[in-house]
Enzyme design. Structure first.
Site, PDB file in Angstrom:
ATOM      1  CD  GLU A   1      25.323   0.536  51.842  1.00  0.00           C
ATOM      2  OE1 GLU A   1      24.920  -0.366  51.302  1.00  0.00           O
ATOM      3  OE2 GLU A   1      25.024   1.504  52.732  1.00  0.00           O
TER       4      GLU A   1
ATOM      5  CB  CYS B   1      27.098  -4.781  61.485  1.00  0.00           C
ATOM      6  SG  CYS B   1      27.202  -3.914  63.015  1.00  0.00           S
TER       7      CYS B   1
ATOM      8  CB  CYS C   1      20.685  -1.401  61.310  1.00  0.00           C
ATOM      9  SG  CYS C   1      22.163  -0.890  60.590  1.00  0.00           S
TER      10      CYS C   1
ATOM     11  CB  CYS D   1      20.656  -2.154  65.685  1.00  0.00           C
ATOM     12  SG  CYS D   1      21.896  -1.493  66.554  1.00  0.00           S
TER      13      CYS D   1
ATOM     14  CB  SER E   1      23.680   4.621  67.674  1.00  0.00           C
ATOM     15  OG  SER E   1      24.548   5.198  66.574  1.00  0.00           O
ATOM     16  CG  LEU E   2      20.700   7.838  73.760  1.00  0.00           C
ATOM     17  CD1 LEU E   2      21.601   7.111  74.518  1.00  0.00           C
ATOM     18  CD2 LEU E   2      20.842   9.421  73.845  1.00  0.00           C
ATOM     19  CG  HIS E   3      18.871   4.661  68.069  1.00  0.00           C
ATOM     20  ND1 HIS E   3      18.981   5.958  67.232  1.00  0.00           N
ATOM     21  CD2 HIS E   3      19.862   3.985  67.451  1.00  0.00           C
ATOM     22  CE1 HIS E   3      19.996   5.523  66.319  1.00  0.00           C
ATOM     23  NE2 HIS E   3      20.579   4.480  66.363  1.00  0.00           N
TER      24      HIS E   3
ATOM     25  CB  CYS F   1      29.101   8.203  55.147  1.00  0.00           C
ATOM     26  SG  CYS F   1      28.239   6.847  56.023  1.00  0.00           S
TER      27      CYS F   1
ATOM     28  CB  CYS G   1      22.955   2.079  57.734  1.00  0.00           C
ATOM     29  SG  CYS G   1      24.188   2.725  58.604  1.00  0.00           S
TER      30      CYS G   1
HETATM   31  N1  SAH Z   1      27.682   0.880  64.271  1.00  0.00           N
HETATM   32  C1  SAH Z   1      27.817   2.448  64.270  1.00  0.00           C
HETATM   33  C2  SAH Z   1      27.554   3.184  62.943  1.00  0.00           C
HETATM   34  C3  SAH Z   1      26.744   2.928  62.121  1.00  0.00           C
HETATM   35  S1  SAH Z   1      25.161   3.132  61.858  1.00  0.00           S
HETATM   36  C4  SAH Z   1      26.577   2.637  65.156  1.00  0.00           C
HETATM   37  O1  SAH Z   1      25.772   2.121  65.736  1.00  0.00           O
HETATM   38  O2  SAH Z   1      26.667   4.133  65.367  1.00  0.00           O
HETATM   39  C5  SAH Z   1      25.142   4.824  61.618  1.00  0.00           C
HETATM   40  C6  SAH Z   1      23.811   5.268  62.145  1.00  0.00           C
HETATM   41  O3  SAH Z   1      22.680   5.092  61.609  1.00  0.00           O
HETATM   42  C7  SAH Z   1      23.585   4.653  63.691  1.00  0.00           C
HETATM   43  O4  SAH Z   1      22.975   5.707  64.686  1.00  0.00           O
HETATM   44  C8  SAH Z   1      22.591   3.805  63.242  1.00  0.00           C
HETATM   45  O5  SAH Z   1      21.771   3.460  64.549  1.00  0.00           O
HETATM   46  C9  SAH Z   1      21.689   4.431  62.235  1.00  0.00           C
HETATM   47  N2  SAH Z   1      20.758   3.923  61.499  1.00  0.00           N
HETATM   48  C10 SAH Z   1      20.941   2.525  60.882  1.00  0.00           C
HETATM   49  N3  SAH Z   1      19.988   2.216  60.288  1.00  0.00           N
HETATM   50  C11 SAH Z   1      19.104   3.250  60.198  1.00  0.00           C
HETATM   51  C12 SAH Z   1      17.574   3.388  59.745  1.00  0.00           C
HETATM   52  N4  SAH Z   1      17.059   2.506  58.933  1.00  0.00           N
HETATM   53  N5  SAH Z   1      17.069   4.550  59.910  1.00  0.00           N
HETATM   54  C13 SAH Z   1      17.524   5.273  60.682  1.00  0.00           C
HETATM   55  N6  SAH Z   1      18.996   5.415  61.259  1.00  0.00           N
HETATM   56  C14 SAH Z   1      19.317   4.033  61.073  1.00  0.00           C
END
Ligand code: SAH
Length: 359
Positions: free
Chosen positions: A93, A113, A120, A117, A215-217, A106, A334
């Site tokens: 996608e 993947c 995701c 995470c 992606s810190l979170h 994007c 994503c």
């Molecule tokens: N693998 C890479 C890029 C893909 S995800 C990464 O981890 O950065 C792109 C961004 O969307 C990342 O910050 C990821 O953590 C976030 N993301 C994925 N699923 C999400 C969701 N359900 N809600 C909010 N952010 C999400």
């Protein structure tokens, strides 16, 4: 790289390949232009090349051209989401987002993947395979060709971990930003990573000027490990050190992405801890209320909690923005649209009204 995938060739490699076919260098330039500037969908469209040469090319090379299988347009904003089929039947996608400063696409960097995470959707069925450079490029090419609108920005933030597909990513960036193609400024290309520290250091030394998003979170290793398995391999101190090195080498300020999950990482003490962690970094925080995925029970933080979190960061000297959620009505986050499509194909008849080609 697959040897015969012609759209992944650099100009130099293409010249060598054409020389082998007994063709002059200017033919290689023409061919390159057809692929990367005129965005031809097949060899047959390359009318300035002789029929004979087109036939030779068809016999010898694979021509990657993604097939759109589903397209969804948001009724809330100008966002469009695309599902493309690859030759081997996998689907990926891509999303087109329209901003005041231009159009941004994007793209996905892998089919699925393996980073795992927990919030995701891209990772739910694991990694199928890496995307080739041509398959990353063609997401942009097809969207620009179909809409007739110029794409000025690209974010590698779709499904997949770009730094887990390093060689193809580099090839992709060089072709996308190079002469003779779309010639996109590297500053308008953002690569988002979950934080593979050694790969960040390696990318810093490539002589590129792409923007890096981390992606810190989470404000600490403990919370981060509950959300992101990669945090067990690389401690935050290591990842943030790699980010400082990236800034030092490239001069590019970073973006720190932080998805807010109710009750997990959205308290004011979390915000204060995050501010303390980030203060010395050259970059800003991008807050994203987590997009609920049906397979998980994470809940989005309330608007007030998001604003309080942002206020707390700002008060503690850290710039923070709240990301506008584009395309919420079309499985914007994503991997969600792909996941829904695959599940619908696996269990025919259960596809709901949103699963097909919808506008
Ligand atoms: N693998 C890479 C890029 C893909 S995800 C990464 O981890 O950065 C792109 C961004 O969307 C990342 O910050 C990821 O953590 C976030 N993301 C994925 N699923 C999400 C969701 N359900 N809600 C909010 N952010 C999400």
């Amino acid at each position: 790289m697959e040897p015969r995938d012609i759209k992944s060739y650099t100009q130099t490699e293409l010249e060598a390949a054409m020389l082998e076919l007994g063709e002059k260098p200017f033919r290689a330039r023409q061919l390159y232009q057809w692929m990367h500037e005129k965005l031809a969908g097949s060899f047959d469209e390359m009318t300035s090349l002789s029929k004979e040469l087109r036939k030779k090319l068809k016999e010898r090379f694979l021509y990657v051209s993604l097939k759109p299988v589903c397209e969804k347009a948001s009724k809330l904003d100008g966002t469009r989401k695309y599902l493309f089929a690859l030759e081997d039947g996998h689907v990926i996608e891509s999303v087109l987002m329209r901003y005041a400063y231009g159009n941004s696409v994007c793209i996905s960097s892998q089919v699925g993947c393996r980073m795992g995470c927990s919030f995701c959707a891209s990772t739910l069925d694991g990694l199928e395979r890496n995307l080739r450079a041509s398959e990353m490029l063609d997401q942009i090419y097809r969207i620009q060709a179909m809409t007739g609108e110029r794409i000025s920005h690209v974010v590698v933030m779709g499904s997949g971990e770009p730094l887990d597909n390093y060689e193809n990513l580099l090839r992709f960036i060089r072709i996308l930003s190079g002469e003779g193609g779309l010639n996109l400024s590297q500053r308008n290309i953002t690569v988002s990573t979950c934080g593979i520290a050694p790969a960040i250091r390696r990318l810093a030394e490539e002589g590129l000027s792409v923007t890096l998003a981390l992606s810190l979170h989470a404000p600490d290793d403990r919370i981060r490990q509950t959300l992101m398995p990669i945090a067990k391999a690389y401690a935050l101190s290591d990842v943030l050190e790699a980010c400082r090195f990236y800034f030092k080498k490239t001069g590019r300020r970073l973006t720190f992405e932080y998805s807010l999950v109710k009750g997990v990482n959205d308290s004011l003490p979390d915000a204060r801890a995050l501010a303390a962690l980030i203060r010395g970094q050259h970059g800003h925080v991008n807050l994203i209320p987590v997009n609920p995925v049906k397979e998980r029970d994470y809940v989005q933080s309330d608007r007030r909690a998001v604003e309080a979190f942002q206020g707390c960061l700002e008060k503690n000297g850290v710039n923070a923005t709240i990301r506008r959620e584009l395309g919420r009505d079309i499985d914007g986050a994503c991997g969600q649209l792909r996941k829904r499509y695959i599940d619908a194909v696996k269990t025919p008849g259960e596809e709901d009204e949103e699963g097909g080609r919808g506008e």
